[in-house]
Motif scaffolding. Structure first.
Motif, short mmCIF file in Angstrom:
data_model
loop_
_atom_site.label_atom_id
_atom_site.label_comp_id
_atom_site.label_asym_id
_atom_site.label_seq_id
_atom_site.Cartn_x
_atom_site.Cartn_y
_atom_site.Cartn_z
N MET A 207 0.85 -1.19 0.00
CA MET A 207 0.00 0.00 0.00
C MET A 207 0.89 1.24 0.00
SD MET A 207 -2.75 1.07 2.85
CE MET A 207 -4.10 2.05 2.40
N THR A 208 0.56 2.18 -0.83
CA THR A 208 1.30 3.44 -0.90
C THR A 208 0.52 4.50 -0.17
OG1 THR A 208 2.20 2.81 -3.03
CG2 THR A 208 2.27 5.12 -2.46
N ASP A 209 1.17 5.18 0.79
CA ASP A 209 0.47 6.19 1.57
C ASP A 209 0.40 7.52 0.84
OD1 ASP A 209 -0.04 4.54 3.74
OD2 ASP A 209 1.99 4.85 4.48
N MET A 210 1.55 7.98 0.34
CA MET A 210 1.54 9.31 -0.27
C MET A 210 2.74 9.47 -1.19
SD MET A 210 1.20 12.91 1.64
CE MET A 210 0.85 14.39 0.73
N ARG A 211 2.52 10.04 -2.32
CA ARG A 211 3.59 10.37 -3.25
C ARG A 211 3.42 11.84 -3.61
NH1 ARG A 211 5.61 6.09 -1.81
NH2 ARG A 211 5.42 4.24 -3.01
N THR A 212 4.54 12.52 -3.77
CA THR A 212 4.49 13.92 -4.13
C THR A 212 5.31 14.12 -5.38
OG1 THR A 212 4.26 14.57 -1.84
CG2 THR A 212 4.95 16.27 -3.37
N PRO B 96 6.01 1.18 -7.37
CA PRO B 96 5.64 0.75 -8.71
C PRO B 96 4.97 1.81 -9.58
CG PRO B 96 4.02 -0.01 -7.16
CD PRO B 96 5.12 0.65 -6.35
N VAL B 97 4.61 2.95 -9.04
CA VAL B 97 3.91 3.95 -9.83
C VAL B 97 4.91 4.98 -10.34
CG1 VAL B 97 2.11 5.72 -9.88
CG2 VAL B 97 1.76 3.63 -8.56
N THR B 98 4.96 5.15 -11.66
CA THR B 98 5.83 6.15 -12.25
C THR B 98 5.00 7.38 -12.61
OG1 THR B 98 5.54 5.29 -14.49
CG2 THR B 98 7.40 4.42 -13.21
N THR C 160 3.39 0.24 -12.75
CA THR C 160 4.19 -0.79 -13.42
C THR C 160 4.28 -2.07 -12.60
OG1 THR C 160 6.23 0.05 -12.41
CG2 THR C 160 5.61 0.95 -14.58
N GLY C 161 3.68 -2.06 -11.41
CA GLY C 161 3.75 -3.22 -10.53
C GLY C 161 2.71 -4.27 -10.84
N LYS C 162 2.81 -5.37 -10.10
CA LYS C 162 1.89 -6.49 -10.27
C LYS C 162 0.75 -6.46 -9.26
CE LYS C 162 5.42 -9.29 -12.32
NZ LYS C 162 6.21 -10.46 -12.36
N GLN C 163 0.78 -5.46 -8.38
CA GLN C 163 -0.29 -5.30 -7.40
C GLN C 163 -0.88 -3.91 -7.52
OE1 GLN C 163 1.45 -6.11 -3.58
NE2 GLN C 163 1.25 -8.31 -3.83
N GLY C 164 -2.12 -3.79 -7.09
CA GLY C 164 -2.75 -2.49 -7.08
C GLY C 164 -2.12 -1.59 -6.01
N VAL C 165 -2.28 -0.30 -6.19
CA VAL C 165 -1.77 0.68 -5.24
C VAL C 165 -2.98 1.46 -4.73
CG1 VAL C 165 -0.30 2.71 -4.93
CG2 VAL C 165 0.45 0.83 -6.42
N ASP C 166 -3.10 1.55 -3.41
CA ASP C 166 -4.23 2.24 -2.80
C ASP C 166 -3.82 3.59 -2.27
OD1 ASP C 166 -5.28 -0.88 -1.35
OD2 ASP C 166 -5.96 0.05 -3.21
N ILE D 206 -5.09 2.34 -7.89
CA ILE D 206 -4.53 2.24 -9.24
C ILE D 206 -4.25 0.77 -9.48
CG2 ILE D 206 -2.74 2.98 -10.86
CD1 ILE D 206 -2.15 5.34 -8.99
N ALA D 207 -4.95 0.17 -10.42
CA ALA D 207 -4.82 -1.25 -10.71
C ALA D 207 -3.46 -1.53 -11.37
CB ALA D 207 -5.95 -1.69 -11.65
N PRO D 208 -2.99 -2.76 -11.28
CA PRO D 208 -1.74 -3.12 -11.95
C PRO D 208 -1.84 -2.81 -13.45
CG PRO D 208 -2.49 -4.92 -10.56
CD PRO D 208 -3.59 -3.89 -10.60
N GLY D 209 -0.84 -2.14 -13.98
CA GLY D 209 -0.82 -1.80 -15.41
C GLY D 209 -1.63 -0.57 -15.77
N ALA D 210 -2.38 -0.01 -14.84
CA ALA D 210 -3.25 1.14 -15.15
C ALA D 210 -2.42 2.40 -15.40
CB ALA D 210 -4.23 1.38 -14.02
N THR D 211 -2.92 3.23 -16.30
CA THR D 211 -2.32 4.50 -16.64
C THR D 211 -3.42 5.55 -16.67
OG1 THR D 211 -0.65 3.44 -18.02
CG2 THR D 211 -1.06 5.75 -18.46
N GLY D 212 -3.07 6.76 -16.28
CA GLY D 212 -4.04 7.84 -16.34
C GLY D 212 -3.33 9.18 -16.39
N THR D 213 -4.08 10.22 -16.66
CA THR D 213 -3.52 11.57 -16.74
C THR D 213 -4.34 12.51 -15.87
OG1 THR D 213 -2.75 11.19 -18.99
CG2 THR D 213 -2.94 13.47 -18.30
#
Length: 166
Positions: A1-6, A36-38, A80-86, A151-158
């Motif tokens: 689980m990802t808490d916060m990215r800036t 895993p999220v770029t 880019t990961g194999k698991q979802g990120v919340d 964010i589901a595995p492989g998902a991309t958005g803008t």
């Protein structure tokens, strides 16, 4: 689980030559996310092109901007990961040389105090020069923030926000 990215808009540094130096705030260093999220950011000039009497908007790389120009700040994310990120949070500073456009300010949370407090623009207050409080305006916004529930595995958005050069 990802808490916060800036994410700070790293393309601003490359835009220094093309954009008035005041747009780049010295405190805007790239905060590279781990995990895993770029994230990738771009800034586009919203240029009105008229051909055969028809006007249309075209997003182009800015070569030169002047007061009144409309810019679109975009952040693309990719898991880019194999698991979802919340609960993934993307925070972008709004350069002092631009003012947020009001059209879509309810699509994300904003801060008018450098990122200390967050909310919808219509809910925030600022203190005026005379010490009296007033409703916050788009020109007061210092940061924008999106909270992505998952964010589901492989998902991309803008994600994007629009601003005008002061």
């Amino acid at each position: 689980m990802t808490d916060m990215r800036t994410l700070s808009l790293h393309l601003l540094a490359g835009l220094v030559a093309a954009v008035a130096p005041a747009i780049v705030a010295p405190s805007m260093a790239l905060a590279a996310p781990s995990g895993p999220v770029t994230l990738d950011s771009t800034i586009k000039l919203d240029k009105v092109v008229t051909e055969n009497g028809q006007s249309r908007h075209e997003l182009v790389a800015p070569q030169k901007v002047v007061p009144g120009n409309h810019l679109v700040f975009e952040t693309t994310y990719h898991n880019t990961g194999k698991q979802g990120v919340d609960h993934f949070v993307v925070t972008n500073p709004v350069p002092a040389a631009v003012a947020l456009e009001t059209d879509a300010t309810d699509a994300f949370d904003v801060s008018v105090d450098g990122g200390k407090t967050w909310g919808k623009l219509s809910e925030l207050k600022v203190t005026g020069p005379n010490g009296a409080g007033r409703a916050a305006q788009a020109a007061d916004v210092t940061h924008v923030r999106w909270v992505l529930p998952a964010i589901a595995p492989g998902a991309t958005g803008t994600l994007d926000y629009h601003a005008v050069v002061r």
